[in-house]
Design a protein around this motif. Structure first.
Motif, PDB file in Angstrom:
ATOM      1  N   THR A   1       0.826  -1.219   0.000  1.00  0.00           N
ATOM      2  CA  THR A   1       0.000   0.000   0.000  1.00  0.00           C
ATOM      3  C   THR A   1       0.853   1.259   0.000  1.00  0.00           C
TER       4      THR A   1
ATOM      5  N   THR B   1       0.392   6.795  -5.990  1.00  0.00           N
ATOM      6  CA  THR B   1      -0.261   7.056  -7.273  1.00  0.00           C
ATOM      7  C   THR B   1       0.178   8.381  -7.887  1.00  0.00           C
TER       8      THR B   1
ATOM      9  N   LYS C   1      -0.594   5.559 -13.383  1.00  0.00           N
ATOM     10  CA  LYS C   1      -1.328   4.445 -13.995  1.00  0.00           C
ATOM     11  C   LYS C   1      -1.425   3.237 -13.054  1.00  0.00           C
ATOM     12  N   LEU C   2      -1.072   3.433 -11.812  1.00  0.00           N
ATOM     13  CA  LEU C   2      -1.066   2.347 -10.850  1.00  0.00           C
ATOM     14  C   LEU C   2      -2.476   1.810 -10.619  1.00  0.00           C
ATOM     15  N   GLU C   3      -2.617   0.493 -10.652  1.00  0.00           N
ATOM     16  CA  GLU C   3      -3.869  -0.185 -10.335  1.00  0.00           C
ATOM     17  C   GLU C   3      -3.650  -1.093  -9.136  1.00  0.00           C
ATOM     18  N   PHE C   4      -4.737  -1.513  -8.519  1.00  0.00           N
ATOM     19  CA  PHE C   4      -4.620  -2.358  -7.330  1.00  0.00           C
ATOM     20  C   PHE C   4      -3.815  -3.622  -7.622  1.00  0.00           C
ATOM     21  N   ASN C   5      -4.007  -4.183  -8.787  1.00  0.00           N
ATOM     22  CA  ASN C   5      -3.302  -5.416  -9.145  1.00  0.00           C
ATOM     23  C   ASN C   5      -1.791  -5.233  -9.115  1.00  0.00           C
ATOM     24  N   ASN C   6      -1.323  -4.015  -9.401  1.00  0.00           N
ATOM     25  CA  ASN C   6       0.126  -3.749  -9.395  1.00  0.00           C
ATOM     26  C   ASN C   6       0.719  -3.809  -7.997  1.00  0.00           C
ATOM     27  N   ARG C   7      -0.117  -3.710  -6.991  1.00  0.00           N
ATOM     28  CA  ARG C   7       0.367  -3.744  -5.611  1.00  0.00           C
ATOM     29  C   ARG C   7       0.607  -5.172  -5.096  1.00  0.00           C
TER      30      ARG C   7
ATOM     31  N   ASN D   1       3.869  -8.196  -9.461  1.00  0.00           N
ATOM     32  CA  ASN D   1       3.137  -7.543 -10.545  1.00  0.00           C
ATOM     33  C   ASN D   1       3.750  -6.198 -10.924  1.00  0.00           C
TER      34      ASN D   1
END
Length: 284
Positions: free
Chosen positions: A139, A143, A148-154, A183
């Motif tokens: 977390t 951003t 372009k950060l998405e939750f999946n990238n975390r 990711n």
């Protein structure tokens, strides 16, 4: 500093109030012809050991890593840059554990499952084999810097097979082939899927002290990466029913995705971190 004071206040209580854990630790080498006490701690140093939490036991673990000692007195040998991980592990059965944790390093949350597949047996199967799977959420990614950060990238994932053998009363060794998938990677030429071979061991010095070492060899690290292979050295101290772990490591992160892929210290430059793990067990 407040975190350190709180930990120091908890520490004496954990040393004096855990006779139930001491009884478990001293239960002997053989149980129904199975080899026990291969490792006394749930971790060797950074790497998971093949030890599991007993059925209906709940472990609360405080893991602490100070900053690098490299800067000396400027940041009080790492005290000013410390990170902490808080973890709960529950024994669903003697062979299956689940756990959740939160680390101040990159404000990371994680959940894991750990399960025993085979157990070393006297005059029988020669190894203890345990599986370990972890998913973490970083977390701390910003951003503003990564629009372009998405939750999946975390998300990151770790799978390990822990293969251990106890040799006599003093020596235990472990192999830990590990798969790490991130990711989001910090170097463009770093593969998202990474492979690491972990090795570790414990040598019992006295009834209460053991020397522990573990190391992870990264098999496909990016040539442009500034990160190092994690090497850690520590001692287990058994006192008052508590396994208190002290160690030095070149990896400040405590989640597997962190120390496997992001160990930043260099032992040759005196860039390493002091840390400790302490735990409290509850019988539910």
């Amino acid at each position: 500093m407040k975190k350190l004071i709180l930990i120091l206040l908890i520490f004496p209580y954990t040393l004096l109030a855990q006779d139930d854990l001491l009884n478990e630790l001293e239960s002997g080498i053989q149980e129904d012809n199975y080899v026990s006490s291969t490792f006394k701690g749930l971790k060797i140093v950074n790497f998971e050991s093949t030890k599991l939490v007993n059925k209906r036991n709940l472990f609360f673990i405080v893991a602490h890593r100070f900053g690098s000692v490299e800067n000396g007195i400027d940041d009080f040998f790492g005290l000013d840059q410390a990170v902490t991980q808080l973890k709960f592990i529950y024994g669903i059965s003697d062979a299956v554990n689940i756990g959740i944790a939160r680390s101040s390093f990159q404000k990371t949350y994680g959940g894991h499952v750990k399960y025993r597949l085979f157990r070393q047996k006297k005059n029988g199967f020669p190894l203890t084999i345990v599986g370990y799977n972890l998913v973490t959420v970083n977390t701390g990614l910003d951003t503003d810097q990564l629009p372009k950060l998405e939750f999946n990238n975390r998300l990151s994932y770790v799978s390990q097979v822990l293969i251990a053998r106890k040799f006599g009363k003093r020596l235990s060794l472990e192999l830990a082939p590990s798969y790490l998938h991130e990711n989001f990677v910090r170097f463009d030429d770093q593969d998202n899927s990474q492979f690491i071979m972990g090795v570790g061991g414990r040598y019992k010095l006295t009834k209460r002290f053991s020397l522990n070492v573990d190391y992870g060899y990264h098999l496909n690290r990016s040539s442009s990466s500034a990160f190092k292979n994690p090497l850690s050295i520590g001692v287990d101290i058994e006192t008052g029913g508590h396994v208190f772990q002290l160690h030095f490591t070149n990896a400040q992160p405590m989640f597997e995705n962190g120390f496997l892929g992001q160990a930043s210290g260099d032992w040759g430059d005196g860039d390493f971190f002091f840390g400790f793990n302490l735990s409290r067990v509850f019988d539910l």
